[in-house]
Design a protein around this motif. Structure first.
Motif, PDB file in Angstrom:
ATOM      1  N   HIS A 161    -105.479  68.583  11.489  1.00 17.91           N
ATOM      2  CA  HIS A 161    -105.898  69.888  10.951  1.00 17.91           C
ATOM      3  C   HIS A 161    -107.302  69.744  10.380  1.00 17.91           C
ATOM      4  O   HIS A 161    -107.635  68.716   9.804  1.00 17.91           O
ATOM      5  CB  HIS A 161    -104.924  70.340   9.856  1.00 17.91           C
ATOM      6  CG  HIS A 161    -105.329  71.604   9.172  1.00 17.91           C
ATOM      7  ND1 HIS A 161    -105.098  72.844   9.714  1.00 17.91           N
ATOM      8  CD2 HIS A 161    -105.958  71.811   8.002  1.00 17.91           C
ATOM      9  CE1 HIS A 161    -105.572  73.767   8.888  1.00 17.91           C
ATOM     10  NE2 HIS A 161    -106.096  73.160   7.843  1.00 17.91           N
ATOM     11  N   LYS A 162    -108.093  70.787  10.534  1.00 14.14           N
ATOM     12  CA  LYS A 162    -109.438  70.821   9.939  1.00 14.14           C
ATOM     13  C   LYS A 162    -109.607  72.126   9.178  1.00 14.14           C
ATOM     14  O   LYS A 162    -109.195  73.174   9.644  1.00 14.14           O
ATOM     15  CB  LYS A 162    -110.513  70.769  11.032  1.00 14.14           C
ATOM     16  CG  LYS A 162    -110.659  69.425  11.704  1.00 14.14           C
ATOM     17  CD  LYS A 162    -111.602  69.466  12.887  1.00 14.14           C
ATOM     18  CE  LYS A 162    -113.042  69.559  12.470  1.00 14.14           C
ATOM     19  NZ  LYS A 162    -113.969  69.420  13.617  1.00 14.14           N
ATOM     20  N   SER A 163    -110.190  72.042   8.003  1.00 11.91           N
ATOM     21  CA  SER A 163    -110.571  73.223   7.231  1.00 11.91           C
ATOM     22  C   SER A 163    -111.967  72.969   6.678  1.00 11.91           C
ATOM     23  O   SER A 163    -112.501  71.868   6.839  1.00 11.91           O
ATOM     24  CB  SER A 163    -109.561  73.481   6.112  1.00 11.91           C
ATOM     25  OG  SER A 163    -109.760  72.607   5.049  1.00 11.91           O
ATOM     26  N   PRO A 164    -112.582  73.928   6.022  1.00 10.07           N
ATOM     27  CA  PRO A 164    -113.973  73.745   5.571  1.00 10.07           C
ATOM     28  C   PRO A 164    -114.215  72.583   4.608  1.00 10.07           C
ATOM     29  O   PRO A 164    -115.319  72.067   4.541  1.00 10.07           O
ATOM     30  CB  PRO A 164    -114.302  75.072   4.891  1.00 10.07           C
ATOM     31  CG  PRO A 164    -113.421  76.057   5.566  1.00 10.07           C
ATOM     32  CD  PRO A 164    -112.138  75.315   5.842  1.00 10.07           C
ATOM     33  N   ASP A 165    -113.181  72.146   3.865  1.00  9.26           N
ATOM     34  CA  ASP A 165    -113.443  71.066   2.906  1.00  9.26           C
ATOM     35  C   ASP A 165    -112.472  69.889   2.983  1.00  9.26           C
ATOM     36  O   ASP A 165    -112.585  68.947   2.215  1.00  9.26           O
ATOM     37  CB  ASP A 165    -113.485  71.606   1.484  1.00  9.26           C
ATOM     38  CG  ASP A 165    -112.171  72.220   1.042  1.00  9.26           C
ATOM     39  OD1 ASP A 165    -111.322  72.501   1.901  1.00  9.26           O
ATOM     40  OD2 ASP A 165    -111.999  72.418  -0.169  1.00  9.26           O
ATOM     41  N   PHE A 166    -111.514  69.919   3.911  1.00 14.04           N
ATOM     42  CA  PHE A 166    -110.616  68.788   4.058  1.00 14.04           C
ATOM     43  C   PHE A 166    -110.069  68.716   5.477  1.00 14.04           C
ATOM     44  O   PHE A 166    -110.158  69.677   6.235  1.00 14.04           O
ATOM     45  CB  PHE A 166    -109.454  68.835   3.043  1.00 14.04           C
ATOM     46  CG  PHE A 166    -108.413  69.876   3.354  1.00 14.04           C
ATOM     47  CD1 PHE A 166    -107.312  69.569   4.149  1.00 14.04           C
ATOM     48  CD2 PHE A 166    -108.525  71.157   2.855  1.00 14.04           C
ATOM     49  CE1 PHE A 166    -106.346  70.518   4.430  1.00 14.04           C
ATOM     50  CE2 PHE A 166    -107.559  72.119   3.134  1.00 14.04           C
ATOM     51  CZ  PHE A 166    -106.468  71.794   3.918  1.00 14.04           C
ATOM     52  N   ILE A 167    -109.518  67.557   5.800  1.00 11.72           N
ATOM     53  CA  ILE A 167    -108.795  67.400   7.059  1.00 11.72           C
ATOM     54  C   ILE A 167    -107.440  66.779   6.750  1.00 11.72           C
ATOM     55  O   ILE A 167    -107.228  66.219   5.666  1.00 11.72           O
ATOM     56  CB  ILE A 167    -109.548  66.516   8.078  1.00 11.72           C
ATOM     57  CG1 ILE A 167    -109.643  65.067   7.599  1.00 11.72           C
ATOM     58  CG2 ILE A 167    -110.905  67.074   8.402  1.00 11.72           C
ATOM     59  CD1 ILE A 167    -110.050  64.094   8.690  1.00 11.72           C
ATOM     60  N   ILE A 168    -106.536  66.903   7.695  1.00 10.24           N
ATOM     61  CA  ILE A 168    -105.293  66.155   7.648  1.00 10.24           C
ATOM     62  C   ILE A 168    -105.348  65.182   8.809  1.00 10.24           C
ATOM     63  O   ILE A 168    -105.556  65.583   9.961  1.00 10.24           O
ATOM     64  CB  ILE A 168    -104.063  67.065   7.723  1.00 10.24           C
ATOM     65  CG1 ILE A 168    -104.032  67.979   6.493  1.00 10.24           C
ATOM     66  CG2 ILE A 168    -102.783  66.228   7.827  1.00 10.24           C
ATOM     67  CD1 ILE A 168    -102.913  68.987   6.483  1.00 10.24           C
ATOM     68  N   LEU A 169    -105.201  63.914   8.479  1.00 11.99           N
ATOM     69  CA  LEU A 169    -105.269  62.852   9.466  1.00 11.99           C
ATOM     70  C   LEU A 169    -103.861  62.311   9.692  1.00 11.99           C
ATOM     71  O   LEU A 169    -103.198  61.882   8.743  1.00 11.99           O
ATOM     72  CB  LEU A 169    -106.194  61.735   8.969  1.00 11.99           C
ATOM     73  CG  LEU A 169    -106.586  60.675   9.974  1.00 11.99           C
ATOM     74  CD1 LEU A 169    -107.415  61.295  11.101  1.00 11.99           C
ATOM     75  CD2 LEU A 169    -107.384  59.582   9.302  1.00 11.99           C
ATOM     76  N   ASP A 170    -103.393  62.375  10.944  1.00 10.62           N
ATOM     77  CA  ASP A 170    -102.075  61.880  11.310  1.00 10.62           C
ATOM     78  C   ASP A 170    -102.177  60.387  11.607  1.00 10.62           C
ATOM     79  O   ASP A 170    -102.795  59.982  12.591  1.00 10.62           O
ATOM     80  CB  ASP A 170    -101.565  62.638  12.533  1.00 10.62           C
ATOM     81  CG  ASP A 170    -100.177  62.200  12.966  1.00 10.62           C
ATOM     82  OD1 ASP A 170     -99.731  61.105  12.585  1.00 10.62           O
ATOM     83  OD2 ASP A 170     -99.540  62.963  13.702  1.00 10.62           O
ATOM     84  N   VAL A 171    -101.568  59.595  10.738  1.00  8.97           N
ATOM     85  CA  VAL A 171    -101.566  58.141  10.895  1.00  8.97           C
ATOM     86  C   VAL A 171    -100.115  57.730  11.169  1.00  8.97           C
ATOM     87  O   VAL A 171     -99.312  57.658  10.244  1.00  8.97           O
ATOM     88  CB  VAL A 171    -102.114  57.430   9.640  1.00  8.97           C
ATOM     89  CG1 VAL A 171    -102.076  55.929   9.808  1.00  8.97           C
ATOM     90  CG2 VAL A 171    -103.520  57.919   9.321  1.00  8.97           C
ATOM     91  N   ASN A 172     -99.811  57.548  12.453  1.00  5.63           N
ATOM     92  CA  ASN A 172     -98.453  57.152  12.861  1.00  5.63           C
ATOM     93  C   ASN A 172     -97.370  58.065  12.292  1.00  5.63           C
ATOM     94  O   ASN A 172     -96.355  57.601  11.781  1.00  5.63           O
ATOM     95  CB  ASN A 172     -98.171  55.697  12.491  1.00  5.63           C
ATOM     96  CG  ASN A 172     -99.069  54.736  13.212  1.00  5.63           C
ATOM     97  OD1 ASN A 172     -99.358  54.926  14.386  1.00  5.63           O
ATOM     98  ND2 ASN A 172     -99.533  53.720  12.524  1.00  5.63           N
TER      99      ASN A 172
END
Length: 72
Positions: free
Chosen positions: A11-22
């Motif tokens: 996921h991407k938003s203007p001030d953060f991302i969500i990074l899927d790690v396994n």
């Protein structure tokens, strides 16, 4: 302390991302300069992380290079 995360952008938003790690999603705040250089959702990336711990919050700040992290 979390220092490096490698995974796919979920996921991407203007001030953060969500990074899927396994299968685990990490929410990392990223500056606009980093966000502009990230790929699309699904892109594999390495994020250098600053873990900020307070009494009521744990926040992750992500950067593409160690130079950006050191400057932060």
């Amino acid at each position: 302390m979390i220092a490096l995360l490698t995974g796919a952008i979920a996921h991407k938003s203007p001030d953060f991302i969500i990074l899927d790690v396994n299968g685990v999603g990490y929410r990392a705040r990223v500056p606009a300069s980093t966000l502009d250089r990230l790929g699309d959702i699904g892109t594999q990336i390495d994020l250098h992380i600053h873990t900020h711990v307070r009494e009521d919050d744990i926040s992750l700040y992500g950067f593409l290079t160690t130079d950006e992290l050191d400057l932060f």
